[in-house]
Write an enzyme that holds these catalytic residues in place. Sequence first.
Site, PDB file in Angstrom:
ATOM      1  CB  ALA A  96      41.973  49.865  34.819  1.00 29.62           C
ATOM      2  CG  ASN A  97      44.758  45.171  35.200  1.00 28.57           C
ATOM      3  OD1 ASN A  97      45.575  45.867  35.801  1.00 28.57           O
ATOM      4  ND2 ASN A  97      44.995  44.681  33.993  1.00 28.57           N
ATOM      5  NE  ARG A  98      40.908  43.842  42.291  1.00 27.42           N
ATOM      6  CZ  ARG A  98      40.029  44.618  42.919  1.00 27.42           C
ATOM      7  NH1 ARG A  98      40.455  45.695  43.551  1.00 27.42           N
ATOM      8  NH2 ARG A  98      38.743  44.327  42.922  1.00 27.42           N
ATOM      9  CB  SER A  99      48.693  45.825  37.081  1.00 30.40           C
ATOM     10  OG  SER A  99      50.089  45.943  36.971  1.00 30.40           O
ATOM     11  CB  ALA A 134      48.082  43.723  34.130  1.00 32.26           C
TER      12      ALA A 134
END
Length: 405
Positions: free
Chosen positions: A211-214, A277
């Site tokens: 995943a990412n930090r969105s 994102a």
Amino acid sequence: MLNDKRILLLIGGGIAAYKCLELVRRLKERGAKVRAVMTRAAGQFVTPLSVGAITGERVFTDLFDLTAEHDIGHIRLSREADLVVVAPATADLLAKMAHGIADDLATTALLATDKPVLVAPAMNPRMWAHPATRRNVAQLRADGIAMVGPNAGAMAERDEFGEGRMAEPMEILAAIEAHFGIAEAPLLKGRRILVTSGPTHEPIDPVRYIANRSSGKQGHAIAAAARAAGAEVILVSGPAEVADPKGVKVIHAETAQQMLAAVEESLPVDAAVFAAAVADWRVADASDQKIKKTAGGAPTLTLVENPDILATIARHGTLRPRLVVGFAAETQEVVAHARDKRLRKGCDWIVANDVSPETGIMGGDVNTVHLVTAAGVEDWPSASKAEVARHLVARMAAELAGEAR
């Protein structure tokens, strides 16, 4: 419409004075007749020539102008208007109004008027919060003076943020129309808008994912702003950290493939904003059991590219939305990468921002964006994500209406 309504606009000496040019343009579009009075300090931010070019009228600046004052011009100006609007209403102007001081043309016209007055305060947050300003505001409200704003957001001063930004021109316009009992049609009434938001989670096994930090804050704010503007809104959301906005149809998705399927099922729409994102890659063969840590070292993961949702919809043929807006979260050469992305993806606009860790944008409440279009780049000032959303929705509404400049 404001056909033949006479507005006297008193422009105070704040940096927000430049917004009055847009306000006058919008008033004129709706048929209003606008006269402007500028304080001496206002001339430090906009010129009488620029204001006069838009009003189509002479701009008044001097109390002791013999040409205007031979027939008591300050009385005539204040009495011939249907509404007096003060924008920006600086702390100095508010204080003079509250205490009946008349030491220039603007304050003399205010003291002489018998017409309703609407003020749009604008100042540094500490000035707005100062006890003297609070007393003055309370007195003006007791005197029947109407107010619009101020808003919270970034200030002209570096690293200053808080309540004190002048209301946006469209907000002031709405307050003027409300004064005259005119209900403006919502900007996006009758439009169908799609927004994607949040991250995607690409499973490695039942307990791990890529995943990412969105956080989803910006995308959810755009969906809420579009709904507030009268649109029918479909929000396709990944696992966001914020609550679903009210009045919006929400489709929850976890992976990029699920998000693309939900987006395609939601077509056709008038405009689509891809703020999510989306993870660029997923594991080719995600395990259906938890991968156990062994002495042999870390497992080898084979990654494959996820579907490109923005490019897919931007090149969707007959179901392509009229306006396709992508986002570019970058850490270097932000505008250059955004320009390249707009061309590669085939979308109309890119909203680009710098998400380097020191900016605090990823997961934070404030954003600083650049709107990249075929016409060029607009550098927007730092603002709350809600304010960025409102600004973007207003630009989208203008574009869909064929009014974009």
